[in-house]
Structures are given as structure tokens and as C-alpha cells.
Design a protein around this motif. Structure first.
Motif, mmCIF file in Angstrom:
data_model
loop_
_atom_site.group_PDB
_atom_site.id
_atom_site.type_symbol
_atom_site.label_atom_id
_atom_site.label_comp_id
_atom_site.label_asym_id
_atom_site.label_seq_id
_atom_site.Cartn_x
_atom_site.Cartn_y
_atom_site.Cartn_z
ATOM 1 N N PRO A 244 50.545 31.623 46.532
ATOM 2 C CA PRO A 244 49.819 30.958 47.626
ATOM 3 C C PRO A 244 48.542 31.717 48.014
ATOM 4 O O PRO A 244 48.335 32.870 47.608
ATOM 5 N N PRO A 245 47.680 31.082 48.819
ATOM 6 C CA PRO A 245 46.358 31.662 49.135
ATOM 7 C C PRO A 245 46.386 33.014 49.831
ATOM 8 O O PRO A 245 45.427 33.788 49.722
ATOM 9 N N GLY A 246 47.458 33.334 50.571
ATOM 10 C CA GLY A 246 47.507 34.626 51.249
ATOM 11 C C GLY A 246 47.464 35.810 50.309
ATOM 12 O O GLY A 246 47.125 36.930 50.714
ATOM 13 N N SER A 247 47.774 35.590 49.045
ATOM 14 C CA SER A 247 47.751 36.678 48.064
ATOM 15 C C SER A 247 46.365 36.920 47.487
ATOM 16 O O SER A 247 46.117 37.978 46.884
ATOM 17 N N LEU A 248 45.442 35.971 47.662
ATOM 18 C CA LEU A 248 44.145 36.060 46.987
ATOM 19 C C LEU A 248 43.328 37.301 47.353
ATOM 20 O O LEU A 248 42.699 37.892 46.467
ATOM 21 N N PRO A 249 43.284 37.735 48.638
ATOM 22 C CA PRO A 249 42.508 38.953 48.918
ATOM 23 C C PRO A 249 42.978 40.163 48.118
ATOM 24 O O PRO A 249 42.152 40.990 47.709
ATOM 25 N N PHE A 250 44.275 40.257 47.875
ATOM 26 C CA PHE A 250 44.820 41.409 47.138
ATOM 27 C C PHE A 250 44.602 41.263 45.635
ATOM 28 O O PHE A 250 44.700 42.239 44.897
ATOM 29 N N ILE A 251 44.313 40.047 45.200
ATOM 30 C CA ILE A 251 43.994 39.801 43.794
ATOM 31 C C ILE A 251 42.516 40.028 43.528
ATOM 32 O O ILE A 251 42.135 40.639 42.522
ATOM 33 N N VAL A 252 41.662 39.559 44.450
ATOM 34 C CA VAL A 252 40.213 39.599 44.218
ATOM 35 C C VAL A 252 39.602 40.956 44.563
ATOM 36 O O VAL A 252 38.695 41.436 43.869
ATOM 37 N N ALA A 253 40.088 41.620 45.622
ATOM 38 C CA ALA A 253 39.479 42.872 46.070
ATOM 39 C C ALA A 253 39.400 43.931 44.964
ATOM 40 O O ALA A 253 38.353 44.585 44.814
ATOM 41 N N PRO A 254 40.459 44.151 44.162
ATOM 42 C CA PRO A 254 40.325 45.144 43.087
ATOM 43 C C PRO A 254 39.233 44.796 42.074
ATOM 44 O O PRO A 254 38.591 45.695 41.516
ATOM 45 N N ALA A 255 38.989 43.501 41.847
ATOM 46 C CA ALA A 255 37.923 43.105 40.920
ATOM 47 C C ALA A 255 36.551 43.431 41.498
ATOM 48 O O ALA A 255 35.622 43.800 40.763
ATOM 49 N N LEU A 256 36.411 43.286 42.817
ATOM 50 C CA LEU A 256 35.148 43.672 43.461
ATOM 51 C C LEU A 256 34.925 45.180 43.331
ATOM 52 O O LEU A 256 33.805 45.628 43.064
ATOM 53 N N GLY A 257 35.991 45.955 43.528
ATOM 54 C CA GLY A 257 35.878 47.399 43.338
ATOM 55 C C GLY A 257 35.492 47.759 41.920
ATOM 56 O O GLY A 257 34.654 48.640 41.688
ATOM 57 N N LYS A 258 36.054 47.046 40.973
ATOM 58 C CA LYS A 258 35.720 47.273 39.561
ATOM 59 C C LYS A 258 34.254 46.944 39.294
ATOM 60 O O LYS A 258 33.544 47.675 38.593
ATOM 61 N N ALA A 259 33.774 45.827 39.866
ATOM 62 C CA ALA A 259 32.387 45.411 39.641
ATOM 63 C C ALA A 259 31.403 46.419 40.233
ATOM 64 O O ALA A 259 30.327 46.654 39.677
ATOM 65 N N ILE A 260 31.771 47.029 41.360
ATOM 66 C CA ILE A 260 30.873 47.963 42.027
ATOM 67 C C ILE A 260 30.864 49.331 41.355
ATOM 68 O O ILE A 260 29.807 49.954 41.186
ATOM 69 N N THR A 261 32.044 49.815 40.971
ATOM 70 C CA THR A 261 32.160 51.193 40.474
ATOM 71 C C THR A 261 32.330 51.309 38.965
ATOM 72 O O THR A 261 32.089 52.373 38.393
ATOM 73 N N GLY A 262 32.797 50.242 38.321
ATOM 74 C CA GLY A 262 33.065 50.310 36.888
ATOM 75 C C GLY A 262 34.424 50.883 36.552
ATOM 76 O O GLY A 262 34.794 50.953 35.375
ATOM 77 N N LEU A 263 35.189 51.280 37.579
ATOM 78 C CA LEU A 263 36.542 51.790 37.340
ATOM 79 C C LEU A 263 37.477 50.630 37.010
ATOM 80 O O LEU A 263 37.210 49.476 37.361
ATOM 81 N N PRO A 264 38.615 50.901 36.368
ATOM 82 C CA PRO A 264 39.508 49.818 35.950
ATOM 83 C C PRO A 264 40.084 49.026 37.130
ATOM 84 O O PRO A 264 40.339 49.571 38.208
ATOM 85 N N TYR A 265 40.297 47.750 36.915
ATOM 86 C CA TYR A 265 40.935 46.882 37.905
ATOM 87 C C TYR A 265 42.285 47.450 38.313
ATOM 88 O O TYR A 265 42.641 47.457 39.487
ATOM 89 N N ARG A 266 43.035 47.952 37.325
ATOM 90 C CA ARG A 266 44.382 48.452 37.589
ATOM 91 C C ARG A 266 44.372 49.607 38.595
ATOM 92 O O ARG A 266 45.287 49.740 39.407
ATOM 93 N N ALA A 267 43.327 50.438 38.553
ATOM 94 C CA ALA A 267 43.245 51.565 39.486
ATOM 95 C C ALA A 267 43.060 51.066 40.914
ATOM 96 O O ALA A 267 43.695 51.570 41.855
ATOM 97 N N PHE A 268 42.215 50.071 41.101
ATOM 98 C CA PHE A 268 41.995 49.539 42.450
ATOM 99 C C PHE A 268 43.210 48.756 42.941
ATOM 100 O O PHE A 268 43.520 48.771 44.136
ATOM 101 N N PHE A 269 43.887 48.074 42.028
ATOM 102 C CA PHE A 269 45.103 47.364 42.436
ATOM 103 C C PHE A 269 46.158 48.368 42.898
ATOM 104 O O PHE A 269 46.829 48.159 43.916
#
Length: 411
Positions: free
Chosen positions: A66-91
Motif C-alpha cells: 500500500p501507499p504508506g510504504s512508498l516513502p521507505f521505498i523511494v527515499a533510499p533511491a534519492l540517497g543513491k542518486a545524490i551520493t552514488g552509494l548503493p540503494y541497499r545501504a540507504f535502505f
């Protein structure tokens, strides 16, 4: 000031979370297996990348949560886009933050109670479950449920309804606990209204993709059969060892058991789950305005639902550990003895997944009997806690709870 005895808890928390970080970011420590332990995180990363590139969730990306999970799914990708670190690390960092919030909730629930088993169960129980804690999203609704309980115990039922509704919109299971909570609320209209308003507020932005969202979430989960690790699936595997024509097949991203009576077992599971929910509402109704006892009702309800459900993924045990930790923290007499099962149950779950999971898929006897032991312990816990809740009678502690009780004071 915190007593010195709590510092040991914090040290153990830090040490065990370093281990969870390691296996969460690099689950190859369980190497040599046919399945990828971190595959769900890779799926989340794919969903997030699509959303960042402009895909509309549920319409263009068929997301099963459901939609309540989306911030926790998308936020690590934003961190990855900004820093270049792996998505898994931000998750992993996001799950650590949620984990810390869970510990704070349990500590607040301890309040003036003498039991310290709740915080220790949170720290050790999650560690015993292993990598599924930080490679899935189940910590989010589990911690939302804990904070809902903390607010309800503090007699802030309206904010408890808000938090429980958020948990349900993140992943559905807190919605099942909403029903007995509503039955136990001293003023049901504010509780129900706050929950409904929160759910509508979180769902409203997705109104234009309502049908795709329902197809992605409800369609996915309602279409699932008897999962391999469930109590029903384990029983079928045992009959397979005895010569019955039972097979294992991957469907809906998970392994399911197929054989004679599969459809009948699915129907029986649904009927029993409805009965559990109806019974939990009836029991909670008789315990109106007794939030300490509601914790025990929640625990028994969740244990029974997991035991009778057709799907029992290993990460679902995060829910049970969370509610059990909360119930222990408030000194629930009905949960105290049953909760002794939780740590060995967590260890057995870890042994089933991921350690012996390949053998389970191959229907190897040792793995099947290991699953049988885990499921038998879950069934025993469910029955024991249910009997305790049904037999529970008001005590001086519960009567005193009708007075004001606010938050956590350092023991």
C-alpha cells in the motif's frame, strides 16, 4: 538519568545491529543458495528507480504494498542518486532508524512496570530473526503498531488510531488489530474517525490510480495459495514425505505447496481467520477501556492469524516479536509465559529461512521437520496466549490502569 542496567541493553542493541547491518547490506554471508536473500531490496530499488524517472506508482509500477510504504521505498533511491552509494545501504540505514524508533516505543511502554523483558525481546528477538528484519519493509508497520500501543496505554486513543491506520496503509496487518482496538476504546467514534481520516488522507493522492492500486495490492495477496512455510504448507509437506502427491511451485514471488485439498485448505484458512477476528473483537469488547489487557488481546489475535493463515513469510515474525515486546513491556500477565516461546521461535524461523530454505523447497526431510517444529511452536504459542486472554480477569494492576499513565520515565 538512566539506570546502569539499561546500558547493557543499549550495548547489546548496538552489537546486534552491526550484525544486522552486515547481513542486510551484504547477505552473501549466506552464500551458496539458490535464492537471493536480498532480492526484495532489489525489487524495491527497481520500483523506486521507475518512480524517480516519472512512472506513476501502481499504474506504471505494479507495487504490491500500500501507499504508506512508498516513502521507505523511494527515499533510499534519492540517497543513491545524490551520493552514488548503493540503494541497499540507504535502505539499511532507513531500517536502522525505524528499529531505533521501535526500541524507544518499547522503553516508553515499560513506564512504571517492573518487567524489562519487553525491551530485551525487541533487541534479541529481531537479532535472532536475521536478515529478513532489514531486507523487508515489515519493521515499518510493526513499529507503527508499537507506537499506537504506546499512545493507547497513555490513554491517547485518538493518536493511537492515527498510528494504527498509518501502519495499515503501510502494510495491511495493523488493520486486523484495529478492530479489537476499536471494540476496546472508551470512545469509539474519535478512535474510528481518526483512523478513517488518516487512511483517507494517505490514500487520497492515489485516487486517480485507485483501480490499479487495488489490483496491485489486493489482487496480489488475495490470489496467493498455500505458502510453503505456513502451518498448512508444512502439514502438506509432511504428507508429501509420507507419499502423497505434493509438489512445490513458485507463484507470486514465493514458493507454494500444491496437492490434494489445496483449495479446501485455503477456504478453511479464510473461515478460521474470520473467526479469529470476530473472537478478538468479542473479547476486547468485554475489556473496554483496559489498554494493558488490549496488548494481550493483540498478541493472541496476531499469533492465531499467523497460525491459521495460508501465507506465513519469515518476515511476518517481526510483527509477532514487536507486539510481544510491547505486551511484555506493559506487564501483560496473559503474554508473559507464552512469550517465552518467542526467542526460540525466532531462532527456528532463522534456521528455516534462509539457512535451510533450499532444502525445504526440495522437500528434504530434515528441513521439513525443522519447519514442523517451528510451526508447532507457533501453534502452541497461539493457543496458550489465547487461553490466557480468555481466562484473564481484572486485577488491581488493570484497575489502577484506569487512571492516568503517561509515557516512559527512566527506570
Amino acid at each position: 538519568m538512566l539506570r546502569r542496567s539499561w546500558w547493557l541493553l543499549f550495548v547489546v542493541f548496538a552489537v546486534t545491529r552491526v550484525g544486522l547491518i552486515y547481513v542486510g547490506v551484504d547477505p552473501s554471508i549466506y552464500g551458496g543458495r539458490d535464492h537471493d536473500i536480498g532480492s526484495d531490496v532489489s525489487i524495491y530499488a527497481g520500483w523506486a528507480d521507475g518512480i524517480i524517472e516519472g512512472d506513476v506508482p501502481y499504474r506504471d509500477e505494479p507495487i504490491e504494498y500500500p501507499p504508506g510504504s512508498l516513502p521507505f521505498i523511494v527515499a533510499p533511491a534519492l540517497g543513491k542518486a545524490i551520493t552514488g552509494l548503493p540503494y541497499r545501504a540507504f535502505f539499511g540505514a532507513a531500517m536502522l532508524a525505524v528499529d531505533v524508533l521501535g526500541l524507544i516505543a518499547v522503553l516508553r511502554l515499560v513506564g512504571h512496570q517492573v518487567s524489562r523483558a519487553g525491551p530485551w525481546l525487541w533487541v534479541l528477538g529481531l537479532a535472532a530473526l536475521g536478515p529478513v528484519v532489514w531486507t523487508r519493509l515489515d519493521l515499518v508497520p510493526a513499529v507503527a503498531t508499537l507506537w499506537a500501543l504506546e499512545r493507547i496505554v497513555a490513554r491517547a486513543w485518538t493518536s493511537g488510531g492515527v498510528l494504527l491506520a498509518f501502519g495499515a496503509v503501510a502494510k495491511v496487518f495493523p488493520g486486523f488489530l484495529f478492530l479489537p482496538a476499536a471494540a476496546a476504546a472508551p470512545r469509539r467514534t474519535p478512535f474510528l474517525g481518526a483512523g478513517a481520516a488518516t487512511a483517507l488522507l494517505l490514500l487520497a493522492p492515489f485516487g486517480v490510480v485507485l483501480h490499479p492500486m487495488l489490483s496491485s495490492v489486493a489482487g496480489y495477496h488475495l490470489g496467493r495459495g498455500i505458502q510453503l512455510e505456513s502451518v498448512w504448507g508444512g502439514a502438506m509437506l509432511l504428507t508429501g514425505l509420507a507419499g502423497a502427491p505434493v509438489s512445490v511451485e513458485k507463484r507470486f514471488g514465493a514458493w507454494e505447496t500444491l496437492g490434494p485439498g489445496t483449495e479446501a485448505l485455503g477456504i478453511a484458512s479464510t473461515v478460521l481467520a474470520v473467526g479469529v477476528l470476530a473472537g478478538s473483537v468479542a473479547v476486547a469488547w468485554r475489556r473496554r477501556d483496559e489498554p494493558l489487557r488490549l496488548a494481550g488481546v493483540w498478541f493472541a489475535t496476531l499469533a492465531l492469524l499467523l497460525a491459521v493463515g495460508p501465507v506465513l513469510s519469515p518476515q511476518f515474525m517481526v510483527w509477532l516479536v514487536a507486539v510481544g515486546a510491547g505486551a511484555l513491556a506493559v506487564g501483560s500477565d496473559t503474554v508473559r509465559k507464552a512469550a517465552l516461546f518467542l526467542l526460540p521461535l525466532a531462532v527456528l524461523t532463522h534456521l528455516v529461512y534462509p539457512i535451510s530454505y533450499d532444502g525445504l523447497v526440495a522437500m528434504e526431510p530434515v528441513s521439513v521437520w525443522l519447519l514442523t517444529a517451528r510451526n508447532a511452536m507457533l501453534a502452541a504459542l497461539a493457543v496458550w496466549s489465547t487461553v490466557g486472554v480468555v481466562r484473564d480477569r481484572p486485577t488491581e494492576t488493570h484497575r489502577a490502569d484506569r487512571g492516568s499513565r503517561r509515557g516512559w520515565e527512566a527506570p
